[in-house]
Write a protein that holds these residues in place. Structure first.
Motif, mmCIF file in Angstrom:
data_model
loop_
_atom_site.group_PDB
_atom_site.id
_atom_site.type_symbol
_atom_site.label_atom_id
_atom_site.label_comp_id
_atom_site.label_asym_id
_atom_site.label_seq_id
_atom_site.Cartn_x
_atom_site.Cartn_y
_atom_site.Cartn_z
ATOM 1 N N ASN A 273 0.861 -1.183 -0.026
ATOM 2 C CA ASN A 273 -0.084 0.041 0.108
ATOM 3 C C ASN A 273 0.846 1.209 0.048
ATOM 4 O O ASN A 273 1.801 1.341 0.953
ATOM 5 C CB ASN A 273 -1.081 -0.130 1.203
ATOM 6 N N THR A 274 0.668 2.125 -0.880
ATOM 7 C CA THR A 274 1.710 3.280 -1.106
ATOM 8 C C THR A 274 0.644 4.509 -0.386
ATOM 9 O O THR A 274 1.204 5.599 -0.369
ATOM 10 C CB THR A 274 1.884 3.442 -2.452
ATOM 11 N N ASP A 275 -0.591 4.213 -0.085
ATOM 12 C CA ASP A 275 -1.224 5.619 0.473
ATOM 13 C C ASP A 275 -0.670 5.585 1.913
ATOM 14 O O ASP A 275 -0.282 4.950 2.687
ATOM 15 C CB ASP A 275 -2.657 5.308 0.485
ATOM 16 N N SER A 276 -0.956 6.880 2.503
ATOM 17 C CA SER A 276 -0.267 7.611 3.841
ATOM 18 C C SER A 276 -1.343 6.649 4.899
ATOM 19 O O SER A 276 -2.398 6.269 4.700
ATOM 20 C CB SER A 276 -0.477 8.797 3.868
ATOM 21 N N LEU A 277 -0.720 6.747 6.038
ATOM 22 C CA LEU A 277 -1.484 6.062 7.215
ATOM 23 C C LEU A 277 -2.488 7.022 7.436
ATOM 24 O O LEU A 277 -2.322 8.034 7.722
ATOM 25 C CB LEU A 277 -0.462 5.927 8.306
ATOM 26 N N GLN A 313 -10.976 -0.548 14.577
ATOM 27 C CA GLN A 313 -10.512 -1.832 15.529
ATOM 28 C C GLN A 313 -10.404 -1.216 16.888
ATOM 29 O O GLN A 313 -10.061 -0.273 17.337
ATOM 30 C CB GLN A 313 -9.143 -2.260 14.829
ATOM 31 N N HIS A 314 -10.593 -2.209 17.901
ATOM 32 C CA HIS A 314 -10.323 -1.993 19.315
ATOM 33 C C HIS A 314 -9.554 -3.146 19.740
ATOM 34 O O HIS A 314 -9.931 -4.492 19.540
ATOM 35 C CB HIS A 314 -11.832 -2.128 20.049
ATOM 36 N N ASP A 315 -8.339 -2.949 20.353
ATOM 37 C CA ASP A 315 -7.480 -3.852 20.711
ATOM 38 C C ASP A 315 -7.137 -4.746 19.553
ATOM 39 O O ASP A 315 -7.268 -6.139 19.660
ATOM 40 C CB ASP A 315 -7.792 -4.677 21.730
ATOM 41 N N THR A 336 -7.490 1.701 16.770
ATOM 42 C CA THR A 336 -6.961 1.923 15.370
ATOM 43 C C THR A 336 -8.197 1.858 14.460
ATOM 44 O O THR A 336 -9.203 1.504 14.700
ATOM 45 C CB THR A 336 -6.029 0.843 15.174
ATOM 46 N N VAL A 337 -7.692 2.537 13.188
ATOM 47 C CA VAL A 337 -8.657 2.776 12.114
ATOM 48 C C VAL A 337 -7.885 2.098 10.905
ATOM 49 O O VAL A 337 -6.666 2.392 10.712
ATOM 50 C CB VAL A 337 -9.163 3.983 11.641
ATOM 51 N N SER A 351 -3.657 2.931 11.148
ATOM 52 C CA SER A 351 -3.069 4.217 11.803
ATOM 53 C C SER A 351 -2.153 3.708 12.986
ATOM 54 O O SER A 351 -2.194 2.629 13.566
ATOM 55 C CB SER A 351 -4.378 5.053 12.391
ATOM 56 N N MET A 352 -1.533 4.618 13.599
ATOM 57 C CA MET A 352 -0.998 4.417 14.912
ATOM 58 C C MET A 352 -2.069 4.334 15.992
ATOM 59 O O MET A 352 -3.293 5.093 15.810
ATOM 60 C CB MET A 352 -0.025 5.846 15.194
ATOM 61 N N PRO A 353 -1.820 3.669 16.859
ATOM 62 C CA PRO A 353 -2.979 3.443 18.091
ATOM 63 C C PRO A 353 -3.234 4.666 18.742
ATOM 64 O O PRO A 353 -2.114 5.359 19.051
ATOM 65 C CB PRO A 353 -2.370 2.147 18.710
#
Length: 607
Positions: A273-277, A313-315, A336-337, A351-353
């Protein structure tokens, strides 16, 4: 199976099958929408048939893949067909304590399933378990757990994958999940619609190299959390894998039923994946750590790039149906997403958590009260001891009173002590106390008496058990009973304390002297109180025996004589013609002797 009308044993029976319609002919598709599905109920203890249902087509919906472009590339076109029947059961058939099982048998499965040999020739047999549904003809509350139409999921080789496979229970019972081997029925490709037969049933054989512990091979094989229903796997090879989950229903620690759901997950190679976080925001500001107070919630947001879809997401576990740009969070954990491409088989980006911390109350406290009740005008001191990591806050009912370590309570009500954490501003309820109002004594209104200097008057209040009394005059205590006889002019006060310890002080009892007390050596009272208490009940002229010819007359405001003294009745009792006269002031005339000028004045009758 869902209970609709318990009083008459009416239920909704439902079957949902997932079909790869890309491999079906038009005839097969039409048949799926017009054909009936047979279900049969058997008694567990002897495998005897109890009921037989025909389920008719109800609706269908196409499974939606977040990775729609990847699904198109893989040729995935899955449709969920739902079949229903509303049935009324005979309660006498469903009173067996050992319970029942319900069977659906159909051939065949989708083609191309990797872990089942010749899956297009393998039939499907679904068995659900039911408890006793009636006791003495009365219904037992029972519905099977319900699985939703799950969204389509595609796993990538070498990437951790999770999926919420959770059901809901209409009865609120405890649910438990586990992977099981699928069952094999009697239907075949040549006889796809069979009449369900009783058990026992054999299990369907997996393809070589696959088993219940290796359904989707990889670094982390397929597992399911027994409590949450979260499916997890890190696959290491391409394929389309089927698995079977049984959801077991427990009530008061005892298993009472189960339902089975089979599903299929494709695994493919995904490009980088080349898209940004994605970035997670709170109030428009990027965040990585937040503190959430108990029973509160916060709103997290992220951006959405065209051609991508979102999964919160959760955990590290996907949250069911949370696929929009925002989510309300009300519990602790790591959020996170995940961003999934809808244009092709591309690796997801996460994403970063954001670590959400929910402080836990670690310090308990108690309210220490000098009393749990108070009198009107009094106060109760409330205190507590807290560590420096908490700030006390006092409330009376819902009104903020103080944030000091102690509170002087002057009103009745429920006092709450909250503890505010100094490093998070989270508020915890520490303790509560109800301060009740004690009854206060009631005293009569003040009174004024006018007497002659040598006369006396009795002051009193009603005597009450458990009360203490104190009369005072010129700041000196002059009596400790409910009544007192006084001669001196001035103000007298009564202080009482009732059986609840509450006190009251009367308004002044005012005593003053008359200036016309003696007329011709006669003492003429200015007032009397004919109320039957034995005190000043009659108006009587003292020393009148010195004047044997003395005649007394009393007149009302209209000049009518309402009292005339006689030898037998030298005093007035406040009556006229045998009837009590109301309170008022009356004119008197005293004739000492014939030819003498009469004495005139007024007397006040008080009731």
């Amino acid at each position: 199976m869902k209970q609709l009308e318990p009083s008459n044993f009416k239920y909704l029976v439902q079957v949902r099958i997932y079909v790869d319609i890309s491999r079906l002919s038009y005839v097969d598709k039409d048949y799926l929408e017009i054909g009936n599905h047979d279900m049969r109920v058997f008694r567990k203890k002897n495998d005897q048939s109890v009921s037989y249902f025909y389920l008719s087509f109800s609706s269908y919906s196409d499974v939606v893949y977040a990775k729609s472009g990847c699904a198109d590339k893989l040729g995935l076109s899955i449709r969920a067909y739902t079949y229903n029947a509303v049935v009324t059961l005979n309660p006498t058939d469903y009173e067996d304590p050992e319970g029942y099982y319900m069977i659906w048998d159909r051939c065949c499965r989708n083609k191309g399933i990797t872990n089942i040999t010749s899956s297009e020739l393998a039939n499907m047999l679904i068995q659900t378990e039911l408890p006793r549904l009636a006791v003495n003809g009365q219904p037992v509350p029972f519905s099977l757990p319900e699985f939703p139409v799950f969204p389509g999921k595609i796993a990538c080789v070498g990437k951790s994958f999770s999926f919420n496979f959770q059901a809901t229970d209409p009865d609120g019972d405890q649910l438990s999940y586990r992977l099981v081997e699928p069952l094999r029925g009697l239907t075949t490709i040549n006889n796809p619609i069979g009449f369900p037969q009783p058990g026992p049933f054999q299990t369907l054989a997996y393809a070589a190299g696959y088993s219940i512990t290796n359904l989707i091979p990889g670094k982390d094989p397929l597992t399911i959390n027994p409590n949450t229903g979260i499916i997890s796997v890190t696959p290491d090879r391409i394929g389309s894998y089927a698995f079977t989950v049984i959801c077991e229903k427990y009530r008061n620690g005892k298993k009472i039923g189960s339902v089975v759901h089979e599903f299929q997950i494709p695994v493919t190679e995904c490009s980088y994946n080349t898209d940004s976080l994605p970035v997670i925001y709170h109030n428009g500001i990027p965040v990585q750590k937040l503190t959430l107070c108990p029973n509160d919630s916060i709103y997290l947001t992220t951006d959405l790039t065209k051609g991508w879809s979102l999964q919160w997401q959760h955990d590290q576990k996907s949250i069911l149906n949370e696929t929009k740009t925002g989510i309300w969070v009300s519990e602790a954990g790591s959020f996170t997403v995940k961003k999934e491409s809808s244009s092709g088989c591309v690796n997801d980006t996460i994403s970063m958590p954001v670590i959400v911390d929910v402080p836990v109350q670690t310090n308990s406290t108690k309210i220490i009260a000098s009393s749990n009740s108070l009198c009107k005008g009094d106060s109760v001191v409330l205190t507590t001891t807290l560590s420096t990591s908490f700030t006390p806050v006092w409330y009376l009912d819902n009104k903020l009173m103080s944030n000091n370590s102690s509170l002087t309570a002057t009103k009745p009500g429920t006092y709450h002590l909250y503890m505010i954490m100094t490093n998070s501003s989270c508020k915890f309820l520490g303790d509560s106390i109800y301060i009740k109002q004690r009854p206060s004594p009631e005293l009569p209104l003040s009174a004024a008496y006018v007497i002659c200097p040598d006369d006396s008057v009795k002051l009193y209040v009603q005597n009450q058990n458990g009360w203490t009394y104190q009369w005072s005059y010129n700041n000196l205590i002059v009596g400790s009973n409910s009544s007192i006889t006084v001669r001196d002019s001035g103000n007298y006060f009564m202080k009482v304390i009732n059986e609840f310890g509450c006190k009251a002080i009367s308004l002044p009892y005012k005593i003053s002297y008359r200036s016309d007390c003696l007329q011709n050596n006669l003492y003429i009272p200015s007032a009397f109180t004919p109320n039957g208490d034995g005190i000043n009940d009659v108006w009587e002229i003292k020393s009148m025996t010195q004047y044997p010819q003395l005649v007394i007359r009393v007149f009302n405001r209209w000049g009518e004589c309402i009292f005339l003294s006689s030898t037998s009745k030298p005093f007035w009792d406040g009556q006229y013609n045998g009837q009590p006269i109301e309170s008022g002031t009356f004119v008197y005339q005293i004739q000492i002797a014939p030819g003498k000028t009469p004495l005139r004045g007024s007397v006040t009758l008080i009731r």
